[in-house]
Design a protein around this motif. Structure first.
Motif, PDB file in Angstrom:
ATOM      1  N   ASP A   1       0.813  -1.216   0.000  1.00 18.94           N
ATOM      2  CA  ASP A   1       0.000   0.000   0.000  1.00 18.94           C
ATOM      3  C   ASP A   1       0.850   1.271   0.000  1.00 18.94           C
ATOM      4  O   ASP A   1       0.339   2.369   0.237  1.00 18.94           O
ATOM      5  CB  ASP A   1      -0.961   0.010   1.189  1.00 18.94           C
ATOM      6  CG  ASP A   1      -0.236   0.017   2.533  1.00 18.94           C
ATOM      7  OD1 ASP A   1       1.014   0.039   2.559  1.00 18.94           O
ATOM      8  OD2 ASP A   1      -0.933  -0.008   3.575  1.00 18.94           O
TER       9      ASP A   1
ATOM     10  N   ARG B   1       3.361   2.148   2.019  1.00 19.94           N
ATOM     11  CA  ARG B   1       3.942   2.614   3.281  1.00 19.94           C
ATOM     12  C   ARG B   1       5.400   2.167   3.404  1.00 19.94           C
ATOM     13  O   ARG B   1       5.742   1.019   3.074  1.00 19.94           O
ATOM     14  CB  ARG B   1       3.148   2.096   4.469  1.00 19.94           C
ATOM     15  CG  ARG B   1       1.804   2.787   4.683  1.00 19.94           C
ATOM     16  CD  ARG B   1       1.017   2.187   5.840  1.00 19.94           C
ATOM     17  NE  ARG B   1       0.690   0.790   5.589  1.00 19.94           N
ATOM     18  CZ  ARG B   1       1.052  -0.226   6.352  1.00 19.94           C
ATOM     19  NH1 ARG B   1       1.769  -0.025   7.443  1.00 19.94           N
ATOM     20  NH2 ARG B   1       0.686  -1.457   6.037  1.00 19.94           N
TER      21      ARG B   1
ATOM     22  N   ASP C   1       0.532  10.607  -5.709  1.00 18.20           N
ATOM     23  CA  ASP C   1      -0.928  10.624  -5.657  1.00 18.20           C
ATOM     24  C   ASP C   1      -1.475   9.211  -5.840  1.00 18.20           C
ATOM     25  O   ASP C   1      -0.718   8.278  -6.139  1.00 18.20           O
ATOM     26  CB  ASP C   1      -1.521  11.570  -6.709  1.00 18.20           C
ATOM     27  CG  ASP C   1      -1.159  11.185  -8.139  1.00 18.20           C
ATOM     28  OD1 ASP C   1      -0.935   9.982  -8.418  1.00 18.20           O
ATOM     29  OD2 ASP C   1      -1.086  12.082  -9.002  1.00 18.20           O
ATOM     30  N   GLN C   2      -2.777   9.080  -5.658  1.00 19.58           N
ATOM     31  CA  GLN C   2      -3.448   7.796  -5.881  1.00 19.58           C
ATOM     32  C   GLN C   2      -4.171   7.847  -7.230  1.00 19.58           C
ATOM     33  O   GLN C   2      -5.307   7.428  -7.356  1.00 19.58           O
ATOM     34  CB  GLN C   2      -4.405   7.501  -4.730  1.00 19.58           C
ATOM     35  CG  GLN C   2      -3.698   7.218  -3.423  1.00 19.58           C
ATOM     36  CD  GLN C   2      -4.655   6.872  -2.300  1.00 19.58           C
ATOM     37  OE1 GLN C   2      -5.588   7.616  -1.991  1.00 19.58           O
ATOM     38  NE2 GLN C   2      -4.427   5.731  -1.664  1.00 19.58           N
TER      39      GLN C   2
ATOM     40  N   ALA D   1       1.368   9.964  -0.792  1.00 16.76           N
ATOM     41  CA  ALA D   1       0.072  10.359  -1.322  1.00 16.76           C
ATOM     42  C   ALA D   1      -1.011  10.382  -0.250  1.00 16.76           C
ATOM     43  O   ALA D   1      -2.083  10.945  -0.480  1.00 16.76           O
ATOM     44  CB  ALA D   1      -0.340   9.407  -2.444  1.00 16.76           C
ATOM     45  N   THR D   2      -0.728   9.801   0.916  1.00 19.93           N
ATOM     46  CA  THR D   2      -1.725   9.723   1.988  1.00 19.93           C
ATOM     47  C   THR D   2      -1.071  10.050   3.321  1.00 19.93           C
ATOM     48  O   THR D   2       0.162   9.986   3.468  1.00 19.93           O
ATOM     49  CB  THR D   2      -2.328   8.314   2.086  1.00 19.93           C
ATOM     50  OG1 THR D   2      -1.316   7.398   2.545  1.00 19.93           O
ATOM     51  CG2 THR D   2      -2.870   7.840   0.739  1.00 19.93           C
ATOM     52  N   ASP D   3      -1.877  10.352   4.296  1.00 18.66           N
ATOM     53  CA  ASP D   3      -1.351  10.613   5.641  1.00 18.66           C
ATOM     54  C   ASP D   3      -0.747   9.354   6.256  1.00 18.66           C
ATOM     55  O   ASP D   3       0.222   9.430   7.018  1.00 18.66           O
ATOM     56  CB  ASP D   3      -2.444  11.182   6.535  1.00 18.66           C
ATOM     57  CG  ASP D   3      -2.782  12.624   6.194  1.00 18.66           C
ATOM     58  OD1 ASP D   3      -1.972  13.277   5.494  1.00 18.66           O
ATOM     59  OD2 ASP D   3      -3.854  13.107   6.611  1.00 18.66           O
TER      60      ASP D   3
ATOM     61  N   GLN E   1       0.871   7.023   4.655  1.00 13.70           N
ATOM     62  CA  GLN E   1       2.214   6.919   4.077  1.00 13.70           C
ATOM     63  C   GLN E   1       3.154   7.936   4.723  1.00 13.70           C
ATOM     64  O   GLN E   1       4.310   7.628   5.009  1.00 13.70           O
ATOM     65  CB  GLN E   1       2.139   7.112   2.561  1.00 13.70           C
ATOM     66  CG  GLN E   1       1.442   5.963   1.842  1.00 13.70           C
ATOM     67  CD  GLN E   1       1.157   6.267   0.386  1.00 13.70           C
ATOM     68  OE1 GLN E   1       1.203   7.411  -0.049  1.00 13.70           O
ATOM     69  NE2 GLN E   1       0.843   5.225  -0.379  1.00 13.70           N
ATOM     70  N   LYS E   2       2.670   9.117   4.942  1.00 14.33           N
ATOM     71  CA  LYS E   2       3.475  10.144   5.621  1.00 14.33           C
ATOM     72  C   LYS E   2       3.929   9.663   6.996  1.00 14.33           C
ATOM     73  O   LYS E   2       5.113   9.785   7.352  1.00 14.33           O
ATOM     74  CB  LYS E   2       2.656  11.436   5.767  1.00 14.33           C
ATOM     75  CG  LYS E   2       3.359  12.528   6.566  1.00 14.33           C
ATOM     76  CD  LYS E   2       2.423  13.686   6.865  1.00 14.33           C
ATOM     77  CE  LYS E   2       1.383  13.331   7.912  1.00 14.33           C
ATOM     78  NZ  LYS E   2       0.515  14.490   8.258  1.00 14.33           N
TER      79      LYS E   2
ATOM     80  N   SER F   1       2.223  16.370  -1.745  1.00 17.24           N
ATOM     81  CA  SER F   1       3.236  15.405  -1.294  1.00 17.24           C
ATOM     82  C   SER F   1       4.434  16.130  -0.683  1.00 17.24           C
ATOM     83  O   SER F   1       5.048  15.621   0.265  1.00 17.24           O
ATOM     84  CB  SER F   1       3.676  14.502  -2.454  1.00 17.24           C
ATOM     85  OG  SER F   1       4.233  15.251  -3.512  1.00 17.24           O
TER      86      SER F   1
ATOM     87  N   ARG G   1       3.470  16.897   2.785  1.00 19.27           N
ATOM     88  CA  ARG G   1       3.560  15.681   3.608  1.00 19.27           C
ATOM     89  C   ARG G   1       5.023  15.356   3.931  1.00 19.27           C
ATOM     90  O   ARG G   1       5.331  14.902   5.036  1.00 19.27           O
ATOM     91  CB  ARG G   1       2.895  14.505   2.903  1.00 19.27           C
ATOM     92  CG  ARG G   1       1.380  14.600   2.842  1.00 19.27           C
ATOM     93  CD  ARG G   1       0.743  13.299   2.379  1.00 19.27           C
ATOM     94  NE  ARG G   1      -0.701  13.461   2.224  1.00 19.27           N
ATOM     95  CZ  ARG G   1      -1.305  13.730   1.077  1.00 19.27           C
ATOM     96  NH1 ARG G   1      -0.583  13.822  -0.047  1.00 19.27           N
ATOM     97  NH2 ARG G   1      -2.605  13.875   1.021  1.00 19.27           N
TER      98      ARG G   1
END
Length: 369
Positions: A34, A36, A64-65, A78-80, A82-83, A163, A166
């Motif tokens: 995913d 991460r 991004d997704q 792209a997501t929190d 992952q951040k 990004s 992030r």
């Protein structure tokens, strides 16, 4: 040799680099499915920090997704979620004294895996030359991409901004915008991949426009105290012999424009970072970036030999040296050079390579050798 230049300090955006050694961004495909970051990646990067590198630039991180992912098991910002996963990875290397920069990447038409879509996008509906990379899980020719709409361009710009924000929240010291190696931003810059007839196609000025807009948007988002750099090349993953049609004159246009943007450094990569890049008796790509861009320059390309790297710095061809395969074979390269130890040759078969199917404990075992 004393390697006075290699082991001198330099500064970018108030950050002091204790030496001129940088870990180059290298595709690793060892993140979670995913996107991460994980413990394997933490150990991988930490070993370079322990080995004495002043600065680490991450592998290309998708933004991004939507269309940006290029490889299976590529990490994202792209997501929190992952951040958050990046935080311990960044912190572990910084605790060892290294600065950590996130390379933000959109694969564009050169994508060979994307969990979010089966399509690819590019400036025009022209597929990259060559074939996908087997050791990164691809096979066969690249698919024909969808030519980007104005809406697609706006979405890409927003993705780079978000990004970058992030990355700053995750603790990175800066971001590097990936404008090299045949990925999306380089596709806009490349004459044979960009046949647009709007403000993003045609002249060098127009083909640079998206890159420059993204630089300014990212700078406005992250502020003046955060490092923002860019990576630029003539060569591509799928076209390693490519040269800019306008030679040094085109290089002057490109690097002059980048030098006037809100950048803190330019990172160039070539087949040989110490060789003329535009024909016999011409400048190296790094020297062109320095002369025309007038910013700190990171040089990359067959610079593992410390005497060769020292010469590049001493002759003012570049300000820092980034190592890819040389760092893979010698994750403690700076320490080795200072201690007069033998430098290992990169061996494609025996050096740790990116293999998504390799189990985490097997990678970890290799990392601690």
């Amino acid at each position: 040799m004393q390697f006075d230049k290699l082991f001198s300090n330099t500064e970018i955006k108030g950050k002091t680099m204790k030496n001129r050694y940088v870990v180059a961004p290298m595709t690793r495909i060892s993140a979670e499915a995913d996107g991460r970051a994980n413990k394997t990646m933490e150990k991988y990067y930490e070993r370079y920090a322990k080995g004495g590198f002043s600065t680490i630039i991450s592998e290309g991180i998708y933004i991004d997704q939507s269309y940006s992912q290029g490889y299976k098991n590529q990490p994202g910002l792209a997501t929190d979620a992952q951040k958050e996963a990046w935080k311990s990875v960044v912190e572990s290397s910084q605790k060892q004294g290294a600065h950590f920069i996130a390379q933000l990447m959109h694969a564009g038409g050169q994508s060979q895996y994307n969990a979010f879509t089966d399509e690819t996008i590019a400036p025009s509906d022209i597929p990259p030359k060559g074939e996908q990379l087997g050791f990164y899980g691809g096979s066969g020719p690249f698919q024909k991409p969808k030519a980007m709409t104005d809406e697609d361009i706006h979405q890409v710009k927003e993705a780079f901004v978000q990004s970058a924000e992030r990355a700053k929240d995750a603790g990175f010291d800066g971001v590097e915008i990936h404008g090299a190696n045949g990925y999306l931003l380089d596709q806009f810059l490349t004459d044979y991949l960009n046949n647009r007839e709007d403000q993003y196609g045609g002249s060098v000025v127009n083909r640079l426009r998206l890159i420059l807009e993204i630089i300014e948007d990212v700078r406005n988002a992250v502020g003046q105290d955060f490092i923002v750099g860019i990576r630029i090349s003539q060569i591509k993953v799928a076209d390693p012999e490519h040269k800019w049609a306008g030679g040094e004159e085109e290089a002057a246009q490109i690097f002059s424009a980048l030098g006037e943007a809100s950048l803190d450094y330019i990172h160039v990569t070539d087949g040989d970072g110490a060789a003329p890049s535009f024909g016999e008796n011409s400048r190296t790509l790094a020297k062109a970036a320095k002369d025309f861009g007038k910013l700190p320059v990171i040089a990359n390309g067959k610079l593992t030999d410390p005497e060769k790297a020292e010469k590049v710095l001493a002759e003012n061809e570049a300000d820092l040296i980034s190592l890819g395969t040389g760092a893979l074979a010698n994750p403690d390269m700076p320490n080795k050079v200072q201690q007069g130890k033998e430098i290992e040759e990169f061996d494609f078969q025996n050096t740790l390579l990116p293999q998504a199917e390799v189990k985490e404990h097997e990678i970890e075992k290799e990392l601690v050798k």
